[in-house]
Design a protein around this motif. Structure first.
Motif, short mmCIF file in Angstrom:
data_model
loop_
_atom_site.label_atom_id
_atom_site.label_comp_id
_atom_site.label_asym_id
_atom_site.label_seq_id
_atom_site.Cartn_x
_atom_site.Cartn_y
_atom_site.Cartn_z
N THR A 3 0.84 -1.19 0.00
CA THR A 3 0.00 0.00 0.00
C THR A 3 0.88 1.25 0.00
O THR A 3 2.05 1.20 0.40
CB THR A 3 -0.93 0.04 1.22
N VAL A 4 0.31 2.35 -0.45
CA VAL A 4 0.99 3.64 -0.47
C VAL A 4 0.05 4.70 0.06
O VAL A 4 -1.15 4.48 0.21
CB VAL A 4 1.45 4.00 -1.91
N SER A 8 -4.21 11.01 3.56
CA SER A 8 -4.15 10.43 4.91
C SER A 8 -4.52 8.96 4.95
O SER A 8 -4.55 8.37 6.04
CB SER A 8 -5.08 11.22 5.84
N ILE A 9 -4.82 8.35 3.80
CA ILE A 9 -5.23 6.95 3.81
C ILE A 9 -4.26 6.10 3.01
O ILE A 9 -3.47 6.60 2.21
CB ILE A 9 -6.66 6.78 3.24
N LYS A 10 -4.31 4.79 3.27
CA LYS A 10 -3.48 3.84 2.54
C LYS A 10 -4.31 3.18 1.45
O LYS A 10 -5.44 2.74 1.69
CB LYS A 10 -2.96 2.76 3.50
N THR A 12 -3.83 0.86 -2.58
CA THR A 12 -2.90 0.13 -3.43
C THR A 12 -2.25 1.11 -4.41
O THR A 12 -2.81 2.18 -4.69
CB THR A 12 -3.60 -0.98 -4.22
N PRO A 13 -1.07 0.78 -4.95
CA PRO A 13 -0.46 1.67 -5.94
C PRO A 13 -1.38 1.97 -7.12
O PRO A 13 -1.44 3.10 -7.60
CB PRO A 13 0.78 0.88 -6.38
N GLN A 14 -2.10 0.95 -7.60
CA GLN A 14 -3.00 1.16 -8.73
C GLN A 14 -4.13 2.12 -8.37
O GLN A 14 -4.53 2.97 -9.17
CB GLN A 14 -3.57 -0.18 -9.19
N GLU A 15 -4.63 1.99 -7.13
CA GLU A 15 -5.72 2.87 -6.70
C GLU A 15 -5.23 4.30 -6.54
O GLU A 15 -5.94 5.25 -6.88
CB GLU A 15 -6.33 2.36 -5.39
N LYS A 16 -4.00 4.48 -6.04
CA LYS A 16 -3.47 5.84 -5.91
C LYS A 16 -3.36 6.50 -7.28
O LYS A 16 -3.76 7.66 -7.46
CB LYS A 16 -2.11 5.85 -5.23
N THR A 17 -2.83 5.78 -8.26
CA THR A 17 -2.70 6.34 -9.60
C THR A 17 -4.05 6.79 -10.13
O THR A 17 -4.19 7.89 -10.69
CB THR A 17 -2.07 5.31 -10.55
N ALA A 18 -5.06 5.96 -9.92
CA ALA A 18 -6.40 6.29 -10.40
C ALA A 18 -6.99 7.49 -9.64
O ALA A 18 -7.59 8.39 -10.24
CB ALA A 18 -7.32 5.08 -10.27
N PHE A 140 3.57 11.20 -7.26
CA PHE A 140 4.04 9.94 -7.81
C PHE A 140 3.67 8.78 -6.89
O PHE A 140 3.81 8.88 -5.67
CB PHE A 140 5.56 9.96 -8.01
N THR A 141 3.25 7.70 -7.49
CA THR A 141 2.95 6.51 -6.71
C THR A 141 4.21 5.96 -6.07
O THR A 141 4.21 5.53 -4.91
CB THR A 141 2.29 5.45 -7.60
N ASP A 142 5.32 5.97 -6.80
CA ASP A 142 6.62 5.52 -6.28
C ASP A 142 7.65 6.57 -6.67
O ASP A 142 8.12 6.61 -7.81
CB ASP A 142 6.99 4.15 -6.85
N LYS A 143 8.02 7.43 -5.74
CA LYS A 143 8.94 8.53 -6.03
C LYS A 143 10.32 8.03 -6.42
O LYS A 143 10.98 8.61 -7.29
CB LYS A 143 9.03 9.47 -4.83
#
Length: 243
Positions: A3-4, A8-10, A12-18, A140-143
């Motif tokens: 998770t990322v 303030s919430i965690k 999944t990487p795919q959900e953050k991008t969306a 960025f999802t993964d900086k």
């Protein structure tokens, strides 16, 4: 499952991008107006300072990542001149459309537009003389992956300049700035018609790495001669690294 942070919430990487994509789709039409209000117009001065740090010259190639509505790309365009080129990228189609519509009405024929994920850039190794990213690394999802990609596409000796919200260390100034930031969702509701994107903005700033931590991330990505400069006591910071 990994998770990322999304504010303030965690997620999944795919959900953050969306989710980040949806945030910027919603604010794209009034993005510049809100930037002026939230920074009291100072983001334009900071972007001019970022151009100075690139050390670009006529005929060079520049990449502006997460370039949105194109104000930084337009400044880069003037620096590299008609014999140079600027590639404006954004992962968000709505933001890129606003930038294209804005810049096609101005003399910026050396700018091209590419919808691209900063974590998987569709450009060759060792290609650009400078890479810039203004107030976009935070999303960025993964900086670390994004910084590695920026390093890859830079030519040897090329410069990365990152301009981003950061952290004030002085407790009194920090408290005043926190109070100012707390007004952004309300302002967003009246200017853009929505508060939630600016609630995410405030939360994402709080979770963004501190200045020294981000400088270490640049070093870990392979950059040399790293440095940073604070603006407004650390409310924003400009980072520089050389390949």
């Amino acid at each position: 499952m990994k998770t990322v942070d999304f504010g303030s919430i965690k997620v999944t990487p795919q959900e953050k991008t969306a989710r980040v994509g949806e945030v910027f789709r919603r604010v794209a039409p009034r993005y510049d107006a809100m930037n002026d209000l939230m920074s009291l117009g100072t983001h334009r001065l900071m972007k001019r300072a970022a151009i100075e740090w690139t050390a670009l010259r006529h005929g060079n190639r520049a990449l502006d990542l997460a370039g949105g509505t194109g104000d930084l790309a337009l400044l880069l365009s003037d620096v590299v001149g008609p014999t140079g080129s600027v590639t404006l990228t954004d992962i968000n189609a709505a933001m890129l459309t606003v930038g294209r519509e804005r810049l096609t009405s101005e003399p910026a024929e050396n700018i091209r537009y590419v919808q691209a994920d900063g974590s998987a850039l569709p450009f060759p190794d060792d290609h650009f003389h400078a890479v810039t990213i203004a107030f976009g690394l935070r999303n960025f999802t993964d900086k670390a992956v994004g910084l590695a990609e920026m390093h890859r596409v830079l030519a040897p000796g090329g410069v990365l300049v990152v301009l981003e919200f950061s952290h004030i260390e002085n407790p009194l100034l920090r408290d005043a700035y926190e109070a100012f930031k707390s007004t952004w969702p309300l302002v967003g509701k009246y200017v853009v018609g929505e508060a939630q994107p600016y609630e995410y903005l405030v939360e994402s700033i709080e979770r963004h790495p501190h200045q020294r931590e981000l400088e270490t991330m640049l070093v870990d990505a392979g950059f040399r001669h790293t440095a940073f400069e604070n603006f407004f006591f650390g409310a924003a910071a400009m980072h520089r690294g050389v390949k």
